[in-house]
Motif scaffolding. Structure first.
Motif, PDB file in Angstrom:
ATOM      1  N   SER A 129       0.823  -1.210   0.000  1.00 37.45           N
ATOM      2  CA  SER A 129       0.000   0.000   0.000  1.00 37.45           C
ATOM      3  C   SER A 129       0.855   1.257   0.000  1.00 37.45           C
ATOM      4  CB  SER A 129      -0.880   0.032   1.245  1.00 37.45           C
ATOM      5  OG  SER A 129      -1.644  -1.130   1.327  1.00 37.45           O
TER       6      SER A 129
ATOM      7  N   MET B 194       1.700   6.749   1.001  1.00 35.54           N
ATOM      8  CA  MET B 194       0.606   5.820   0.746  1.00 35.54           C
ATOM      9  C   MET B 194       0.134   6.032  -0.692  1.00 35.54           C
ATOM     10  SD  MET B 194       0.571   4.327   3.579  1.00 35.54           S
ATOM     11  CE  MET B 194      -0.884   3.271   3.493  1.00 35.54           C
ATOM     12  N   ARG B 195      -0.151   4.962  -1.382  1.00 35.09           N
ATOM     13  CA  ARG B 195      -0.506   5.073  -2.796  1.00 35.09           C
ATOM     14  C   ARG B 195      -1.858   5.770  -2.987  1.00 35.09           C
ATOM     15  NH1 ARG B 195      -1.661  -1.419  -3.720  1.00 35.09           N
ATOM     16  NH2 ARG B 195      -3.508  -1.520  -2.396  1.00 35.09           N
TER      17      ARG B 195
ATOM     18  N   GLU C 250      -5.673  -6.067  -9.571  1.00 36.58           N
ATOM     19  CA  GLU C 250      -5.528  -5.872  -8.137  1.00 36.58           C
ATOM     20  C   GLU C 250      -6.746  -5.120  -7.632  1.00 36.58           C
ATOM     21  OE1 GLU C 250      -1.998  -3.803  -6.726  1.00 36.58           O
ATOM     22  OE2 GLU C 250      -2.395  -4.472  -4.668  1.00 36.58           O
ATOM     23  N   VAL C 251      -7.223  -5.545  -6.480  1.00 38.67           N
ATOM     24  CA  VAL C 251      -8.292  -4.821  -5.794  1.00 38.67           C
ATOM     25  C   VAL C 251      -7.689  -4.355  -4.480  1.00 38.67           C
ATOM     26  CG1 VAL C 251     -10.519  -5.030  -4.651  1.00 38.67           C
ATOM     27  CG2 VAL C 251     -10.149  -6.150  -6.850  1.00 38.67           C
ATOM     28  N   GLY C 252      -7.644  -3.052  -4.266  1.00 38.35           N
ATOM     29  CA  GLY C 252      -7.034  -2.586  -3.033  1.00 38.35           C
ATOM     30  C   GLY C 252      -7.346  -1.139  -2.780  1.00 38.35           C
ATOM     31  N   LYS C 253      -6.946  -0.718  -1.574  1.00 40.30           N
ATOM     32  CA  LYS C 253      -7.279   0.649  -1.205  1.00 40.30           C
ATOM     33  C   LYS C 253      -6.236   1.634  -1.690  1.00 40.30           C
ATOM     34  CE  LYS C 253     -10.269   0.278   2.789  1.00 40.30           C
ATOM     35  NZ  LYS C 253     -10.345   0.343   4.253  1.00 40.30           N
TER      36      LYS C 253
ATOM     37  N   TYR D  27      -5.291   5.953  -0.822  1.00 48.10           N
ATOM     38  CA  TYR D  27      -5.446   6.849   0.325  1.00 48.10           C
ATOM     39  C   TYR D  27      -5.197   8.281  -0.124  1.00 48.10           C
ATOM     40  CZ  TYR D  27      -4.237   2.179   1.879  1.00 48.10           C
ATOM     41  OH  TYR D  27      -4.190   0.816   2.019  1.00 48.10           O
TER      42      TYR D  27
ATOM     43  N   GLU E  85      -9.984   6.918   2.437  1.00 46.61           N
ATOM     44  CA  GLU E  85      -9.581   5.641   1.838  1.00 46.61           C
ATOM     45  C   GLU E  85     -10.605   5.232   0.804  1.00 46.61           C
ATOM     46  OE1 GLU E  85      -8.743   2.633   4.777  1.00 46.61           O
ATOM     47  OE2 GLU E  85      -7.621   4.046   6.017  1.00 46.61           O
TER      48      GLU E  85
END
Lengths: 810, 340
Positions: free
Chosen positions: A521, A556-557, A583-586, A588, A602
C-alpha cells in the motif's frame, strides 16, 4: 532471557527433566523457546595440574608438559603460549570428546608422545563473547583451588541446560531466577528456597557514609545505598563467571559481576558507584534539567530533557536512573570502596527515558516492567554478601534505606462463579483458592462466594479479577478447559452486499484469465512522476509515512498503477512476457487531513493490466492483448454486475495513458476511471518494452450502482429479423457515434446493433474506413415483415448519409 | 410369365451378392423395380395373361416385388453400415495433441485463504466487518487497553502518519469500531479480515501483511466456547483430524490470553522440521476480551463476556499450501500465482 537449569535448582527442588520442565513452564504461561544442552558434545574432561613445562626439543612454539589428574601423570604437548607450571587446567584425556565430533587420541608430535590435550575455552565450546579478555587466547587457566581430578565439565558448569525464555510483557517478574522458581514451586507443589543472607565480617563504624535525598519521590519511591569497603577489583571466581555466562551475561570484574548476579537471581537491578568518586558523600535523586548532559558508561554523551530521572552526587549527575551509570563514577581497577545502589524506580518513567534515549539495558528492561518493591534492601545486602564471599570486601553493617511512602500491596477480590463463568469450567471454591495460594497470593478475606487476595510485591501484573482468573486457568491448565460452542441467540452469518459484489468481481476477473496480485500500500513518491501525473492531479495529494523503512515505502498510494507496473517489470525480468493481472485494493488521499478530518480518505480501487499475448496453441495463434481486449474484460465485468449504463469517452488528460488510446469510463454519467494503453513514455520509465494496456476503476462507485437483483426478461415469442449494413465513412468518425445514431434512428424495433467488421486498406480510399453493422429487429407482439424493416433501414441509411456523409457499400 | 418372374428374382438376388456402393445399388434398384424397370415391364404384360391365371400370377408378382424390395433394403443397410465405417476410419484424429489453450486466471493465495476463512466463519454465524487501514492511536491502541507507554506497545513497531495517526498494526481496531456501531447490542459475532502494517522487513516479516480478527460478545461467553470455535475453524481449514492446543500468553486486550497451536500440518503431530519437532504449529492469539476493552466499546463487562482471536493470514496460507517463503506473496510472480 536465558535460564540456567542448574542454577534454578538452587532455589527450588523439582524432579523434572529440562524437557518436562520446559513443557510445564510453557503451559503455565512462561514460554520456553528452546533448550541447549551445554555438555552435549563433551565427555571425560577433568581438572589437571601442569606439573612441569619445558620447551619441546624439536619445535620452538610447542611446550612439553607433564599433566597430573591426581592419579597419573601424562606427557602432553601444548601449543599455547600461556601454559606454565603449577597451573590448574582443563585436561582432555585420551578418549575424551570435544565439540565438533573430536575424540582425543594418543599422538606423536614432532617425535614426542602426547597423551591428551590441555583445552582452551573455545575447544570446550565456550564463545569468546563470554570470556574475560585474558581467557580468550591460549589455554583456559582455572582458579588455583580447583580440585585436581574432578570433573571439569561440572566445575565449569557446562553440565547445564540453558532454557531460552520468551516472556510476555506482563511476566517481567520471571526475568529472575527466584520468580521462575516460585512459578516452578506453584506447578510442582514444591517450596522456594530464598538465599540466606549473612555476613562473616562487617564494618560498624566508618567515616565513609552516604546521605540520600529523593527529590522526585513519584519517580523513585525507594532508594537503598550500601557501602562496601576494602574492595580489590579483579576477576570473579569461576562459579560466578559460569553462572553469568550460562545466563548470557559477560563476566567483567567481581564488582560488576556481583551486581549482575543479583540482577539475575532476584531481578533487582543494582548499580555500583566508585564511592571515592562521589562528591560530598551525597546521593540526590532528581529530575534532569532540559539540555543537561551526561557521559554514560558506553562513552556516549547523552543530552537529557526535563522528564528524566537522574542520580546525582553533591555536584553532578552520576547515573541516569534505572538506565545506565555515568563514566565519572565508574568502578575501576583502583576502586576500593563502592556504593551499591538498589532502588525502585517508576516503571513508566524508566521506560520513557530509555525509549527517548534509545538506550536499553538489562536494568531498564526490568525496571520498566515493575520489579519487587519489597526486595530493595535485601538485594543490596545480598550483593554485599556475595562481594565479601568472593573477595576481600567488607560491607558496612547497615545501609541507608530511603522509602518515604511505602507502597501498599494490592488487594484483588474474586468471585468463584465468575471464574467458572468466564472459563467454562466447574472448579470448586477450594480448588480455586488452592491454585492462587500456591502462587503465594495471600487470602485476606473469605466471604463465601468471593474472596480477597493480597498480591505479593513480586507480581505487579496482578491487578484485577480477570488477572486472577488467568492465573487459575494457567495453573489448572488450558488443556483441561472443556470444548463447547456458544449457545443462545445466533444470527445467520453472511457477507454484506458490498462484500458479495467484491467476491463476484474476483470470480469474473479470474474467469477472464487474469491473475490477482497484491502489492504494498505504500510506494515511492517518485512513482507519481514516473507515471507523468500532472502537477495538479488529485493523486498527488498523498499521505506521507513519518517513519518509513525506506523511500521505497515513503507515501501511501493514491493509485494502483505503480504497483501493477512494478509487478509487470518483475515478471518481464523473469521471462513471463504474457501478463494479465488485476488488483483490488485501497488507495489513500490526504484531502482535509489532518486539519479538517480525523483520518485520511480511503477508497477501494480496481486495476487491470495486460501485455503480450493471450493463450495460443498449435491450432490457433495466440491473440495479442490490445485495448479492446481489456475493454472486453471490463465490459464482461459490468455485464456480470448487471451494470448497463456505461459510456467510453475519448480522453487525453491523464498522463499515464497514451493520449490517442485512452477513454474515460462513465457510469450513468459519473466518472469511474480510465482505460487505455500505457503511455510509451511511462512504459519507458518502467523499462517495459512493447505495448501495455490497463484500466483503473473506482470500485466504490461501481459497487453502489451495482444491481444485485436479476430481473428476467421474457424470450421473444415472434421471430426477429437481422439485417447487415456496411458503410464507407470518414476515418475520424468513431464507431460509438455511428452506433448511437443508428440506435436513435432505429427506434423501438431495433433491439441491438453490433459492429461486425472494420476494414481499411486496399480498395478503401485514404482517410476512410469501411465499417459493417449487424442490426437485430424484434417486435414483442408480432412477426415483423420485410417491408417494415426495410423502411427503418432506409431511414437509417439516410440519416447516416446526412450526418456523416457515409456511403453505403453492398 | 411365371417363369419370367422367377428368373428376374433369381437374377437380381444373384447380382446383389456382388459389391456395390450405395449409388450403384440405387441405380440397380431403379433398373429392376423402378417405373420403367424390368419388373414393371414384365407386369405390363399382365393383360395378356388368361383370366384364370391372372390372380395367381398377380399374387406371385407381388410376392416377387416384396421379396426384392426386402433384399434391396437389406443390401442398402449393409452398404450404409460399411460406408459409415469407412468414413469414421478416415476421420480419425490424434487425440494426444494438446487441448485448446484457455487462459487460466487465479485468485491470490492470500485472498483465497481469507475467502475460505470467511466462509467457515459465516457458517458459524459470523458477519464480516471492515474498517480503515489508517487509524487513530485511540482505536489502534488506547481502546484496546494499550495506553501510551505501555510496554506491550514494543511488540508492535508502527508506521506513523502523524503522532496520533498510524497504519493499523492489527485488525483489532475494527472490533472497537464494530462494538461502538452496534451500540451494546448482543450477540455480536464478527470477523475482520484485512491488511495490517508493522515496521519489520526481513525473510520472515513483511511490512504489510494480513490478519483476520474475530470477536464474539454475548451473555455467558466462555473460554470453552473460544476453544470450540477455534477447533471447528482448524478442522474446516486444515482437516478433520486437527487438534488444537492453547498456551497461556499475554495480550493487553484479552485476559486470560492464550496462543493457539494446531497439530502440525506437515507431520500430523509426530514432529518434523517445520514444527521444530514439537508436533505443534502456532497459528493465532486469542483470549477473553479485557473488561476495559468491552467498556471502551460500550459494553458492560458485568453483563456480557466476550472472546476474541487474531491470526496472520500469510501464516495460514503458508501452512495450507506448503509455501516456504513469505516474500513470494508480494513478489506476485505469475508462475507462483497461477498455481492457485
Amino acid at each position: 532471557m536465558n535460564l540456567s537449569y542448574k542454577w534454578l535448582k538452587e532455589y527450588v527442588d523439582f524432579d523434572l527433566t529440562p524437557e518436562t520442565l520446559a513443557e510445564k513452564l510453557t503451559s503455565s504461561g512462561i514460554a520456553v523457546e528452546g533448550i541447549t544442552n551445554l555438555s552435549e558434545e563433551l565427555s571425560d574432561i577433568v581438572i589437571g595440574e601442569v606439573i612441569s613445562c619445558e620447551q619441546h626439543p624439536n619445535a620452538d612454539k610447542l611446550s612439553l608438559c607433564k599433566v597430573s589428574d591426581g592419579q597419573g601423570e601424562y606427557p602432553v604437548v601444548c601449543g599455547a603460549i600461556n601454559v606454565a607450571k603449577g597451573q590448574k587446567i582443563v585436561f582432555a584425556k585420551i578418549g575424551a570428546t570435544l565439540p565438533g565430533d573430536f575424540t582425543i587420541k594418543a599422538a606423536k608430535l614432532r617425535g614426542v608422545d602426547s597423551e591428551g590435550m590441555i583445552c582452551s575455552a573455545k575447544e570446550l565450546g565456550i564463545s569468546s563473547e563470554w570470556l574475560l579478555p585474558e581467557q580468550r587466547d591460549g589455554i583456559l587457566v582455572l582458579d588455583t583451588d580447583a580440585p585436581i581430578g574432578s570433573d571439569a565439565i561440572a566445575y565449569l558448569d557446562l553440565d547445564d541446560y540453558v532454557m531460552e525464555l520468551d516472556l510476555t510483557p506482563d511476566r517481567g517478574d520471571c526475568l529472575s531466577l527466584i520468580n521462575v522458581a516460585r512459578q516452578v514451586a506453584a506447578i510442582t507443589g514444591s517450596r522456594v528456597r530464598f538465599p540466606d543472607i549473612a555476613f562473616n565480617e562487617v564494618i560498624t563504624e566508618s567515616d565513609k557514609g552516604i546521605d540520600i535525598k529523593i527529590e522526585a519521590p513519584e519517580d523513585c519511591p525507594r532508594y537503598v545505598g550500601k557501602i562496601v569497603e576494602n574492595i580489590q577489583v579483579g576477576p570473579s571466581p569461576f562459579w560466578v563467571q559460569n553462572k553469568l555466562r550460562n545466563a548470557g551475561i559477560r563476566p567483567i570484574s567481581n564488582v560488576v559481576d556481583v551486581t549482575n548476579y543479583v540482577l539475575l537471581e532476584l531481578g533487582q537491578p543494582l548499580h555500583a558507584f566508585d564511592y571515592e568518586q562521589l562528591q560530598g558523600q551525597q546521593i540526590i535523586v532528581r529530575r534532569s534539567k532540559k539540555g543537561e548532559t551526561i557521559v554514560t558508561l558506553d562513552e556516549q554523551e547523552r543530552t537529557l530533557d526535563d522528564t528524566m530521572l537522574l542520580i546525582c552526587d553533591a555536584a553532578r549527575p552520576v547515573a541516569i536512573a534505572g538506565v545506565m551509570g555515568a563514566e565519572n563514577s565508574e568502578v575501576t581497577e583502583k576502586t576500593q570502596t563502592v556504593l551499591i545502589e538498589s532502588a525502585y524506580f517508576n516503571p513508566v518513567s524508566v521506560r520513557k527515558t530509555s525509549t527517548k534515549l534509545g538506550l536499553r539495558s538489562e536494568a531498564s528492561a526490568r525496571f520498566e516492567k515493575g520489579i519487587n518493591y519489597e526486595q530493595t534492601k535485601v538485594a543490596a545486602q545480598r550483593a554485599a554478601q556475595l562481594l565479601s564471599e568472593i573477595s576481600s570486601a567488607i560491607p558496612h553493617e547497615s545501609e541507608t534505606d530511603v522509602y518515604p511512602n511505602p507502597i501498599e500491596r494490592a488487594r484483588v477480590s474474586l468471585r468463584f462463579t465468575k471464574v467458572n463463568q468466564l472459563l467454562g469450567t466447574s472448579l470448586t471454591n477450594e480448588e480455586i483458592k488452592d491454585i492462587l495460594k500456591s502462587l503465594q497470593l495471600e487470602m485476606v478475606e473469605d466471604n463465601g462466594d468471593s474472596v480477597i487476595f493480597q498480591i505479593p510485591a513480586f507480581r505487579p501484573d496482578l491487578r484485577i479479577e480477570e488477572d486472577l482468573i488467568e492465573e487459575v486457568a494457567s495453573i489448572f491448565g488450558l488443556e483441561n478447559i472443556p470444548v463447547t460452542l456458544p449457545y443462545g441467540d445466533t444470527h445467520k452469518g453472511a457477507r454484506n452486499t458490498e462484500q458479495k459484489i467484491r467476491t463476484r468481481i474476483f470470480e469474473v476477473l479470474k474467469a477472464a484469465g487474469a491473475n490477482e496480485i497484491i502489492t504494498y500500500s505504500f510506494i515511492n513518491r517518485n512513482h507519481l512522476d514516473k507515471i507523468l501525473l500532472p502537477e495538479n492531479d488529485l493523486r498527488r495529494n498523498v499521505v506521507e509515512v513519518l517513519n518509513p523503512l525506506s523511500e521505497e515505502q515513503g507515501v501511501m498510494r493514491t493509485t494502483l498503477i505503480p504497483g501493477i507496473l512494478d509487478n509487470a517489470l518483475r515478471n518481464h525480468n523473469r521471462k513471463s512476457e504474457n501478463l494479465l493481472t488485476f488488483e483490488v485494493g485501497k488507495v489513500y488521499y490526504k484531502n482535509g487531513f489532518p486539519e479538517k478530518t480525523e483520518l485520511p480518505e480511503e477508497e477501494m480501487k480496481l486495476s487491470v493490466f495486460g501485455r503480450g499475448r493471450m493463450a495460443g496453441d498449435w491450432k490457433n495463434k495466440a491473440e495479442e492483448i490490445d485495448f479492446y481486449y481489456i475493454k472486453g474484460m471490463i465490459d464482461a465485468l459490468f455485464s456480470s454486475l448487471k451494470i448497463n449504463d456505461i459510456e467510453y469517452v475519448p480522453a487525453n488528460d491523464s498522463g499515464e495513458y497514451h493520449p490517442g488510446r485512452c477513454a474515460k469510463i462513465l457510469l450513468g454519467g459519473t466518472f469511474i476511471g480510465y482505460i487505455g494503453e500505457l503511455n510509451p513514455k511511462v512504459a519507458d520509465n518502467y523499462s517495459l518494452s512493447g505495448r501495455n494496456y490497463m484500466a483503473e476503476l473506482h470500485l466504490d462507485t461501481i459497487i453502489t450502482s451495482c444491481e444485485e437483483k436479476i430481473s428476467y426478461r421474457y424470450l421473444p415469442k415472434y421471430p426477429g429479423m437481422n439485417r447487415d449494413l456496411a458503410i464507407l465513412i470518414d476515418d475520424q468518425i468513431r464507431a460509438g457515434q455511428i452506433v448511437e445514431t443508428i440506435e436513435k434512428t432505429g427506434g423501438e424495433l431495433l433491439r441491438n446493433v453490433e459492429v461486425f467488421d472494420l476494414y481499411q486498406g486496399a480498395q478503401i480510399p485514404e482517410g476512410k474506413k469501411s465499417i459493417a453493422f449487424s442490426l437485430q429487429f424484434q417486435a414483442e407482439d408480432r412477426t415483423l415483415t420485410d417491408d417494415e424493416v426495410s423502411i427503418i433501414i432506409e431511414k437509417i441509411k439516410q440519416v447516416l448519409e446526412e450526418t456523416f456523409a457515409a456511403k453505403l457499400r453492398d | 410369365m411365371r417363369q419370367q418372374l422367377e428368373e428376374i428374382k433369381e437374377k437380381t438376388k444373384k447380382v446383389l451378392e456382388e459389391n456395390f456402393n450405395s449409388e450403384e445399388l440405387n441405380d440397380l434398384k431403379v433398373k429392376i423395380l423402378g417405373k420403367k424397370g424390368e419388373l414393371t415391364t414384365i407386369l405390363k404384360e399382365m393383360g395378356k395373361v388368361s383370366a384364370e391365371e391372372r390372380p395367381v400370377i398377380g399374387q406371385l408378382a407381388n410376392q416377387v416385388r416384396d421379396e426384392l424390395q426386402q433384399v434391396f433394403a437389406e443390401k442398402q443397410q449393409e452398404i450404409k453400415n460399411k460406408e459409415l465405417e469407412n468414413k469414421l476410419k478416415e476421420e480419425t484424429i490424434d487425440v494426444t495433441l494438446p487441448g485448446r489453450e484457455m487462459k487460466k486466471g487465479s485468485i491470490h493465495p492470500i485472498t483465497k485463504t481469507i475467502m475460505e476463512a470467511e466462509d467457515i466463519f459465516i457458517g458459524l454465524g459470523f458477519e464480516i466487518a471492515e474498517g480503515p487501514e489508517i487509524e487513530t492511536d485511540f482505536y489502534n491502541f488506547e481502546a484496546l487497553n494499550l495506553p501510551k507507554d505501555h510496554p506491550a506497545r514494543d511488540m508492535q513497531d508502527s508506521f506513523y502518519i502523524t503522532p496520533e495517526v498510524l497504519l493499523r498494526t492489527h485488525t483489532s481496531p475494527v472490533q472497537i469500531r464494530s462494538m461502538i456501531e452496534k451500540k451494546s447490542e448482543i450477540p455480536l459475532k464478527i470477523i475482520c479480515p484485512g491488511k495490517v502494517y508493522r515496521r519489520d522487513d526481513d525473510a520472515t516479516h513483511s511490512p504489510m501483511f494480513h490478519q483476520i480478527e474475530g470477536l464474539v460478545i454475548d451473555k455467558n461467553i466462555r473460554m470453552s466456547d473460544l476453544k470450540g470455535v477455534l477447533l471447528t475453524f482448524a478442522r474446516e481449514m486444515f482437516g478433520t483430524e486437527q487438534k488444537i492446543r492453547l498456551r497461556p500468553s499475554f495480550f493487553p486486550f484479552t485476559e486470560p490470553s492464550a496462543e493457539v497451536d494446531i497439530s502440525c500440518v506437515m507431520c500430523g503431530g509426530k514432529g518434523c522440521r517445520v514444527c521444530k519437532q514439537t508436533g505443534w504449529l502456532e497459528i493465532l492469539g486469542s483470549g477473553m476480551v479485557h473488561p476495559n476493552v468491552l467498556r471502551y466499546g460500550g459494553y458492560d463487562p458485568e453483563e456480557v463476556s466476550a472472546f476474541a482471536f487474531g491470526m496472520g493470514v500469510e501464516r495460514i496460507a503458508m501452512l495450507k499450501y506448503g509455501i516456504n517463503d513469505l516474500r513470494l506473496f508480494y513478489e506476485n510472480d505469475v508462475r507462483f500465482l497461477s498455481q492457485f
